[in-house]
Design a protein around this motif. Structure first.
Motif, PDB file in Angstrom:
ATOM      1  N   GLU A 197      13.931  42.698 -16.613  1.00  0.00           N
ATOM      2  CA  GLU A 197      14.906  41.431 -16.431  1.00  0.00           C
ATOM      3  C   GLU A 197      15.273  41.472 -14.814  1.00  0.00           C
ATOM      4  O   GLU A 197      15.381  40.276 -14.210  1.00  0.00           O
ATOM      5  CB  GLU A 197      16.154  41.542 -17.120  1.00  0.00           C
ATOM      6  N   LEU A 198      15.732  42.571 -14.387  1.00  0.00           N
ATOM      7  CA  LEU A 198      16.439  42.488 -13.004  1.00  0.00           C
ATOM      8  C   LEU A 198      15.635  42.106 -11.841  1.00  0.00           C
ATOM      9  O   LEU A 198      15.707  41.476 -10.929  1.00  0.00           O
ATOM     10  CB  LEU A 198      16.865  43.817 -12.756  1.00  0.00           C
ATOM     11  N   LYS A 245      21.723  56.136  -9.811  1.00  0.00           N
ATOM     12  CA  LYS A 245      23.089  55.657  -9.916  1.00  0.00           C
ATOM     13  C   LYS A 245      23.959  55.585 -11.274  1.00  0.00           C
ATOM     14  O   LYS A 245      25.036  55.850 -11.451  1.00  0.00           O
ATOM     15  CB  LYS A 245      23.401  54.576  -8.970  1.00  0.00           C
ATOM     16  N   LEU A 246      23.271  54.917 -12.144  1.00  0.00           N
ATOM     17  CA  LEU A 246      23.794  54.944 -13.488  1.00  0.00           C
ATOM     18  C   LEU A 246      23.440  55.956 -14.662  1.00  0.00           C
ATOM     19  O   LEU A 246      23.904  55.933 -15.609  1.00  0.00           O
ATOM     20  CB  LEU A 246      23.433  53.347 -13.799  1.00  0.00           C
ATOM     21  N   ASN A 247      22.689  56.766 -13.977  1.00  0.00           N
ATOM     22  CA  ASN A 247      22.373  57.904 -15.023  1.00  0.00           C
ATOM     23  C   ASN A 247      21.482  57.410 -16.446  1.00  0.00           C
ATOM     24  O   ASN A 247      21.653  58.195 -17.357  1.00  0.00           O
ATOM     25  CB  ASN A 247      23.394  58.680 -15.509  1.00  0.00           C
ATOM     26  N   PHE A 248      20.748  56.545 -16.336  1.00  0.00           N
ATOM     27  CA  PHE A 248      19.829  56.163 -17.257  1.00  0.00           C
ATOM     28  C   PHE A 248      18.791  57.432 -17.336  1.00  0.00           C
ATOM     29  O   PHE A 248      18.489  58.094 -16.108  1.00  0.00           O
ATOM     30  CB  PHE A 248      19.266  54.879 -17.093  1.00  0.00           C
ATOM     31  N   PHE A 268      21.210  51.010   0.010  1.00  0.00           N
ATOM     32  CA  PHE A 268      21.980  51.774  -0.701  1.00  0.00           C
ATOM     33  C   PHE A 268      21.268  52.955  -1.238  1.00  0.00           C
ATOM     34  O   PHE A 268      22.042  53.909  -1.413  1.00  0.00           O
ATOM     35  CB  PHE A 268      22.567  50.870  -1.834  1.00  0.00           C
ATOM     36  N   PHE A 278      17.849  52.692  -9.077  1.00  0.00           N
ATOM     37  CA  PHE A 278      19.038  52.443  -9.204  1.00  0.00           C
ATOM     38  C   PHE A 278      19.682  52.947 -10.533  1.00  0.00           C
ATOM     39  O   PHE A 278      20.533  53.744 -10.667  1.00  0.00           O
ATOM     40  CB  PHE A 278      19.412  51.044  -8.944  1.00  0.00           C
ATOM     41  N   LYS A 334      29.588  48.441  -3.378  1.00  0.00           N
ATOM     42  CA  LYS A 334      28.632  49.403  -3.074  1.00  0.00           C
ATOM     43  C   LYS A 334      27.582  48.837  -2.151  1.00  0.00           C
ATOM     44  O   LYS A 334      26.867  49.566  -1.419  1.00  0.00           O
ATOM     45  CB  LYS A 334      27.830  49.675  -4.590  1.00  0.00           C
ATOM     46  N   LEU A 335      27.247  47.595  -2.228  1.00  0.00           N
ATOM     47  CA  LEU A 335      26.132  46.975  -1.371  1.00  0.00           C
ATOM     48  C   LEU A 335      26.525  46.220  -0.130  1.00  0.00           C
ATOM     49  O   LEU A 335      25.969  45.752   0.664  1.00  0.00           O
ATOM     50  CB  LEU A 335      25.259  46.083  -2.293  1.00  0.00           C
ATOM     51  N   ILE A 365      21.662  39.123 -17.595  1.00  0.00           N
ATOM     52  CA  ILE A 365      21.044  40.479 -17.903  1.00  0.00           C
ATOM     53  C   ILE A 365      21.451  41.042 -19.179  1.00  0.00           C
ATOM     54  O   ILE A 365      22.761  41.243 -19.333  1.00  0.00           O
ATOM     55  CB  ILE A 365      21.213  41.485 -16.736  1.00  0.00           C
ATOM     56  N   PHE A 399      30.410  53.511 -13.372  1.00  0.00           N
ATOM     57  CA  PHE A 399      29.889  53.783 -12.068  1.00  0.00           C
ATOM     58  C   PHE A 399      30.946  53.201 -11.031  1.00  0.00           C
ATOM     59  O   PHE A 399      31.170  53.791 -10.038  1.00  0.00           O
ATOM     60  CB  PHE A 399      28.555  53.319 -11.801  1.00  0.00           C
ATOM     61  N   LYS A 427      27.454  51.225 -18.193  1.00  0.00           N
ATOM     62  CA  LYS A 427      27.289  52.414 -17.319  1.00  0.00           C
ATOM     63  C   LYS A 427      27.830  51.616 -15.953  1.00  0.00           C
ATOM     64  O   LYS A 427      28.238  52.678 -15.013  1.00  0.00           O
ATOM     65  CB  LYS A 427      25.943  52.783 -17.257  1.00  0.00           C
ATOM     66  N   TRP A 441      14.985  48.619  -8.731  1.00  0.00           N
ATOM     67  CA  TRP A 441      15.922  48.873  -9.738  1.00  0.00           C
ATOM     68  C   TRP A 441      15.953  49.968 -10.687  1.00  0.00           C
ATOM     69  O   TRP A 441      16.998  50.367 -11.135  1.00  0.00           O
ATOM     70  CB  TRP A 441      16.090  47.276 -10.567  1.00  0.00           C
ATOM     71  N   LEU A 450      20.097  40.736  -1.273  1.00  0.00           N
ATOM     72  CA  LEU A 450      20.260  41.613  -2.337  1.00  0.00           C
ATOM     73  C   LEU A 450      19.272  43.005  -2.382  1.00  0.00           C
ATOM     74  O   LEU A 450      19.629  43.982  -2.511  1.00  0.00           O
ATOM     75  CB  LEU A 450      20.150  41.138  -3.871  1.00  0.00           C
ATOM     76  N   LYS A 457      19.648  45.093   0.581  1.00  0.00           N
ATOM     77  CA  LYS A 457      20.707  46.114   0.524  1.00  0.00           C
ATOM     78  C   LYS A 457      20.591  46.980  -0.625  1.00  0.00           C
ATOM     79  O   LYS A 457      21.203  48.340  -0.252  1.00  0.00           O
ATOM     80  CB  LYS A 457      21.816  45.023   0.390  1.00  0.00           C
ATOM     81  N   LEU A 458      20.007  46.718  -1.693  1.00  0.00           N
ATOM     82  CA  LEU A 458      20.006  47.727  -2.660  1.00  0.00           C
ATOM     83  C   LEU A 458      19.039  48.885  -2.200  1.00  0.00           C
ATOM     84  O   LEU A 458      19.243  49.979  -2.377  1.00  0.00           O
ATOM     85  CB  LEU A 458      19.368  46.994  -3.670  1.00  0.00           C
ATOM     86  N   PHE A 486      28.357  43.753   0.319  1.00  0.00           N
ATOM     87  CA  PHE A 486      28.607  42.053   0.709  1.00  0.00           C
ATOM     88  C   PHE A 486      29.842  41.691   0.895  1.00  0.00           C
ATOM     89  O   PHE A 486      30.719  42.359   0.507  1.00  0.00           O
ATOM     90  CB  PHE A 486      27.852  41.214  -0.675  1.00  0.00           C
ATOM     91  N   ILE A 517      15.013  46.939 -18.739  1.00  0.00           N
ATOM     92  CA  ILE A 517      16.166  46.370 -18.104  1.00  0.00           C
ATOM     93  C   ILE A 517      15.562  45.975 -16.729  1.00  0.00           C
ATOM     94  O   ILE A 517      16.037  44.864 -16.075  1.00  0.00           O
ATOM     95  CB  ILE A 517      17.168  47.602 -17.780  1.00  0.00           C
ATOM     96  N   GLU A 524      14.442  54.772 -20.379  1.00  0.00           N
ATOM     97  CA  GLU A 524      15.218  53.796 -20.706  1.00  0.00           C
ATOM     98  C   GLU A 524      14.960  52.576 -19.738  1.00  0.00           C
ATOM     99  O   GLU A 524      15.716  51.538 -20.229  1.00  0.00           O
ATOM    100  CB  GLU A 524      16.519  54.039 -20.786  1.00  0.00           C
ATOM    101  N   ILE A 533      24.857  35.268  -6.593  1.00  0.00           N
ATOM    102  CA  ILE A 533      24.026  36.284  -7.011  1.00  0.00           C
ATOM    103  C   ILE A 533      24.539  36.761  -8.477  1.00  0.00           C
ATOM    104  O   ILE A 533      23.866  37.201  -9.456  1.00  0.00           O
ATOM    105  CB  ILE A 533      23.902  37.726  -6.083  1.00  0.00           C
TER     106      ILE A 533
END
Lengths: 215, 215
Positions: B101-102, B87-90, B117, B83, A87-88, A105, A117, A113, B80, B110, B113-114, A90, B98, B94, A98
């Motif tokens: 932490e991320l 992308k993950l449908n949270f 994306f 994302f 996806k990214l 996490i 995905f 999820k 994040w 990273l 690139k995220l 790399f 998360i 919620e 990374i």
DNA sequence: TATTATTTTTAGTTTTGCCTAAATTTTTAG
DNA sequence: CTAAAAATTTAGGCAAAACTAAAAATAATA
């Protein structure tokens, strides 16, 4: 589990695949770049938590609980690697470090999820299997390129060494997972191989052949 | 920076948006659920590292370096969150924990690139602005629903309170970012509002109106 | 088998980030 | 303006995870 505990469990897991009878204190210290005395301290703690079974001087093995935890960490690591590559964008030699962070996490929901995905991949970018949510691992019959028969076509499915030097060598030679490989000749003096990769001819050293998995 | 240091920097950043003259020790302790004495310890360390300027008993402010670091942490957190939702449908209630932490994952590559994306989003799922790679933040002229004019159409663009209770209330009432909102009547006794949302009529308490941003 | 050599463990420290309790400074109120 | 209240800092400690140095156990070898 703390990040440090998770790192120990993961290393014990990887080492126990090679020495299932018990993993040495020194081996763990080597992998974690720490001292044997620090390892002893941590083994006591992990033993308290029933993640490993440990007897002084006798090495250590994972309990069922520890084994499952290890597989969940490996699952996270490898799923994040797939995410980073697919996806990214790399390249496969950039993702390990990374993923070493991302694997810690905590959310289980997150990783499931992410799995969905990514369309439930079974292998990571280096060809290593990804445990599913239950910890099950898909096995394939792979062998090293150095163990193949002459003039039989194989497909490249993974790497044993996943150092960036090796991966970059493979990139340079345009060898990727999925490449078709046939060994045409083997030089008995130094075990160098003459191989056909896709439509190219290439000479490959024994060291390379010992680190490339095919099926 | 350690995770703990990053958490302090982030909290000082958020608090200094409200009290730019200097952030109190107790306020930081409150946000981080720790003790004032622990905060004092950390402020000394952050001051050593020139991330904050700190004088005993006088509160603390971020240095340029600390301010930039804070924005990079906020950038990671909010990217994040995008994302996780897109992308993950949270759902938007919620993702905060998360992302907490991320946001501490280190690689700059990273996060850029995220960002790509996700198509370089300017706002997170709660309508908060996402600093770009240079730390620049897009400002919009938003106001609270409680401050709007009668019979004028606004669009919902963010929340002030992003607790899951509030977000779930909004979900239940089918109020989302992008919803069109017009205040039809205001009850002067308790500041309750009668509003038109998309094509529905709804009565909304003052507490709600004070936590919903529109433009 | 005896005796080195190696591996592992123990004992005692260090650092980070937190704590409690006491002391100090600042602020508020009479 | 002073005294009480509140906020903040200091001092001394604790737990986690690392370290060094020394002791103990196991393995290797003459």
């Amino acid at each position: 589990m703390t990040i440090s505990e998770e790192n120990y469990i993961k290393v014990i897991y990887h080492l126990s695949l090679v020495s299932p009878k018990g993993v040495n204190t020194n081996a763990i210290a080597g992998m974690l770049d720490t001292k044997a005395s620090s390892v002893t301290d941590m083994l006591k703690k992990l033993s308290e938590k029933e993640l490993v079974s440990y007897q002084k001087y006798q090495g250590v093995t994972l309990t069922d609980k520890g084994f499952y935890s290890a597989k969940m960490i490996v699952r996270k690591h490898r799923l994040w690697e797939v995410f980073l590559v697919d996806k990214l964008n790399f390249s496969w030699d950039e993702v390990h470090e990374i993923a070493e962070e991302l694997e810690h996490i905590k959310s289980e929901n997150l990783i499931n999820k992410l799995d969905a995905f990514l369309d439930f991949p079974s292998f990571d970018p280096h060809g290593d299997p990804i445990p599913n949510a239950d910890g099950e691992i898909k096995k394939i019959n792979k062998l090293l390129l150095s163990e193949t028969e002459l003039n039989k076509e194989y497909q490249c499915v993974g790497v044993k060494d996943s150092s960036s030097e090796f991966l970059q060598y493979l990139d340079k030679q345009k060898i990727a997972l999925g490449s078709k490989i046939t060994v045409k000749e083997k030089e008995s003096f130094d075990d160098t191989l003459l191989v056909q990769i896709d439509s190219r001819q290439l000479t490959i050293s024994n060291k390379i052949a010992n680190n490339l998995y095919v099926k």
